[in-house]
Design a protein around this motif. Sequence first.
Motif, PDB file in Angstrom:
ATOM      1  N   ARG A  16       3.469  32.119  56.341  1.00 45.23           N
ATOM      2  CA  ARG A  16       2.508  33.159  56.717  1.00 45.23           C
ATOM      3  C   ARG A  16       2.400  33.215  58.230  1.00 45.23           C
ATOM      4  NH1 ARG A  16      -0.488  30.787  52.439  1.00 45.23           N
ATOM      5  NH2 ARG A  16      -1.776  29.694  53.994  1.00 45.23           N
ATOM      6  N   VAL A  18       0.846  33.460  61.843  1.00 43.62           N
ATOM      7  CA  VAL A  18      -0.414  32.978  62.389  1.00 43.62           C
ATOM      8  C   VAL A  18      -0.828  33.881  63.542  1.00 43.62           C
ATOM      9  CG1 VAL A  18      -1.627  31.017  63.389  1.00 43.62           C
ATOM     10  CG2 VAL A  18       0.184  30.643  61.712  1.00 43.62           C
ATOM     11  N   SER A  19      -2.052  34.272  63.547  1.00 44.58           N
ATOM     12  CA  SER A  19      -2.547  35.125  64.621  1.00 44.58           C
ATOM     13  C   SER A  19      -2.637  34.348  65.923  1.00 44.58           C
ATOM     14  CB  SER A  19      -3.928  35.670  64.247  1.00 44.58           C
ATOM     15  OG  SER A  19      -4.458  36.404  65.318  1.00 44.58           O
ATOM     16  N   ARG A  20      -2.380  35.041  67.019  1.00 46.49           N
ATOM     17  CA  ARG A  20      -2.482  34.407  68.325  1.00 46.49           C
ATOM     18  C   ARG A  20      -3.938  34.177  68.732  1.00 46.49           C
ATOM     19  NH1 ARG A  20       2.217  34.399  71.300  1.00 46.49           N
ATOM     20  NH2 ARG A  20       3.966  35.559  70.409  1.00 46.49           N
ATOM     21  N   LYS A  21      -4.865  34.975  68.176  1.00 41.95           N
ATOM     22  CA  LYS A  21      -6.276  34.840  68.514  1.00 41.95           C
ATOM     23  C   LYS A  21      -6.929  33.874  67.530  1.00 41.95           C
ATOM     24  CE  LYS A  21      -6.557  39.551  70.318  1.00 41.95           C
ATOM     25  NZ  LYS A  21      -7.260  40.864  70.200  1.00 41.95           N
ATOM     26  N   ARG A  22      -7.468  32.830  68.027  1.00 40.39           N
ATOM     27  CA  ARG A  22      -8.125  31.829  67.195  1.00 40.39           C
ATOM     28  C   ARG A  22      -9.483  31.481  67.793  1.00 40.39           C
ATOM     29  NH1 ARG A  22      -3.225  27.482  66.077  1.00 40.39           N
ATOM     30  NH2 ARG A  22      -1.663  29.005  65.415  1.00 40.39           N
TER      31      ARG A  22
END
Length: 224
Positions: A16, A18-22
């Motif tokens: 899946r 992964v978004s860069r914004k965490r």
Amino acid sequence: EKRANKHAPMEMSSKRPVSRKRMVVDVASTKFRDPRFGGAAGDFSSDHFRKDYGFLSDLRTEELDAIKRDLSRAKRLLANSPAHLRDERGIEVEKLERTMKRTESTIERSKREAFERDVVLTMKRDERQKRSEGKKEWHWKKSDEKQLKLKARFESMSGKEVKKRIAKKQKKVAQKDKKSRPFFGADPKRHNGHTGPSGGAKRRYHEEGGGTSSTPRKRQRVEG
């Protein structure tokens, strides 16, 4: 994925994206508050509001007098203005007339609301007096309140004003009934009881071959 122990770092699946914004650190969101609608301001009271801002009615009356003076001066300037200034001053006169009508409407609405409010308060006061004398409790509906206001408004008018208001209402109802007719605004000659097709429709009907015509149609040559 499940960690080997609670101190091990979390492993993310590569299947899946992964978004860069965490969310690294939880930041409390800023909440804006209007002090006018807070609990410290208290509950809204229409009676207190009218008493606190009752001076607005006097200001509107003074404003209306000032607008009338400006309108009178603008009309005099328009009558004596040269040709190249007539359009500009005419626009100014129209603007002042619209402002005057809007201010008059606001003043009239305030007077009407104050009159209707006094009528309702008088009725409630009489109803409380009757209950203290032994009358059974009675809760009136919105329709009863509307009828009471309408009756009090007509009773406060003179005979000439009542006739004018009734004539205006009848004209409005008649215009509404006229607009609801099926052929409102159409040519009466086209709707004089004839249900058959018009001449143009008949002509198009014959041209398309739907009926007989006196002149025979030419045959078209079909090339094989």
